[in-house]
Design a protein around this motif. Structure first.
Motif, PDB file in Angstrom:
ATOM      1  N   VAL A  62      26.720  -2.686 -22.237  1.00  0.00           N
ATOM      2  CA  VAL A  62      27.983  -2.156 -21.709  1.00  0.00           C
ATOM      3  C   VAL A  62      28.510  -3.114 -20.640  1.00  0.00           C
ATOM      4  O   VAL A  62      29.691  -3.479 -20.636  1.00  0.00           O
ATOM      5  CB  VAL A  62      27.777  -0.744 -21.103  1.00  0.00           C
ATOM      6  N   TYR A  63      27.612  -3.545 -19.772  1.00  0.00           N
ATOM      7  CA  TYR A  63      28.003  -4.460 -18.705  1.00  0.00           C
ATOM      8  C   TYR A  63      28.517  -5.778 -19.298  1.00  0.00           C
ATOM      9  O   TYR A  63      29.523  -6.332 -18.859  1.00  0.00           O
ATOM     10  CB  TYR A  63      26.809  -4.704 -17.776  1.00  0.00           C
ATOM     11  N   GLY A  64      27.826  -6.261 -20.318  1.00  0.00           N
ATOM     12  CA  GLY A  64      28.223  -7.520 -20.960  1.00  0.00           C
ATOM     13  C   GLY A  64      29.622  -7.421 -21.543  1.00  0.00           C
ATOM     14  O   GLY A  64      30.437  -8.340 -21.394  1.00  0.00           O
ATOM     15  N   LEU A  65      29.924  -6.318 -22.166  1.00  0.00           N
ATOM     16  CA  LEU A  65      31.251  -6.151 -22.758  1.00  0.00           C
ATOM     17  C   LEU A  65      32.320  -6.039 -21.668  1.00  0.00           C
ATOM     18  O   LEU A  65      33.388  -6.650 -21.758  1.00  0.00           O
ATOM     19  CB  LEU A  65      31.255  -4.892 -23.645  1.00  0.00           C
ATOM     20  N   ALA A  66      32.008  -5.287 -20.625  1.00  0.00           N
ATOM     21  CA  ALA A  66      32.987  -5.093 -19.544  1.00  0.00           C
ATOM     22  C   ALA A  66      33.288  -6.405 -18.819  1.00  0.00           C
ATOM     23  O   ALA A  66      34.414  -6.622 -18.362  1.00  0.00           O
ATOM     24  CB  ALA A  66      32.469  -4.044 -18.554  1.00  0.00           C
TER      25      ALA A  66
END
Ligand code: FES
Length: 177
Positions: A62-66
């Motif tokens: 999730v962090y990577g996408l954000a």
């Protein structure tokens, strides 16, 4: 960035509400993140963790996408939002100097917010006032021909003192050969 009083509850409620409108499928990740950002003004780490938990995917995904998409904002907007124009006309006449001055005085980098959440700083593309370059937009008010002295004036108008470290560094820079 640490949460302020009452913020954890806001985040938990915001995520819970967003989850009511979406399937808990991986395909829902971007719509969910956008919805939560719309409610909170940014995407706190806690919100990303809660969404990861609900979708049963690793929080790092999730962090990577954000962080991949620049439409997501990972820091809270400051009470006063400072946008430094880095379009060609502004850059050519010192937009980068204005940005550097704000960074030193506020002791934050671009796309960051001061710990007291008073100021956030970002670079933006041409804001359409090139004849006034270099341009800074402060809370939607356009400031033209911004010099380091004007940066001080803007911040002082909000009651912000200039940190000694910023003054010292600049004096050293001025005295260097
Ligand atoms: S390049 Fe800064 S206002 Fe146009």
């Amino acid at each position: 960035m640490s949460l302020i009083e009452g913020e954890e509850e806001l985040i938990r409620n915001g995520v819970a509400e967003a989850l009511l409108d979406h399937d808990r499928a991986r395909e829902s990740l971007i719509p969910l993140l956008l919805k939560v950002q719309g409610k909170l003004g940014y995407l706190p780490a806690l919100a990303m963790e809660l969404i990861a938990e609900a979708l049963q995917i690793p929080a790092v995904d999730v962090y990577g996408l954000a962080t991949f998409y620049n439409r997501f904002r990972l820091n809270p907007p400051g009470k006063h939002q400072i946008q430094v124009c880095m379009g060609t006309a502004c850059y050519m006449v010192g937009g980068d100097i204005a940005l550097d001055c704000f960074e030193r005085r506020l002791e934050i980098g671009e796309d960051e917010t001061t710990p007291d959440r008073e100021f956030s700083l970002e670079r933006v593309a041409c804001v359409g006032c090139c004849t006034m370059a270099p341009v800074v937009v402060v809370d939607e008010l356009v400031e033209g021909h911004v010099t380091p002295t004007r940066v001080d004036g803007i911040l002082l108008s909000f009651g912000r003192e200039i940190p000694k470290s910023a003054e010292k560094t600049e004096q050293e820079g001025e005295n260097s050969p």
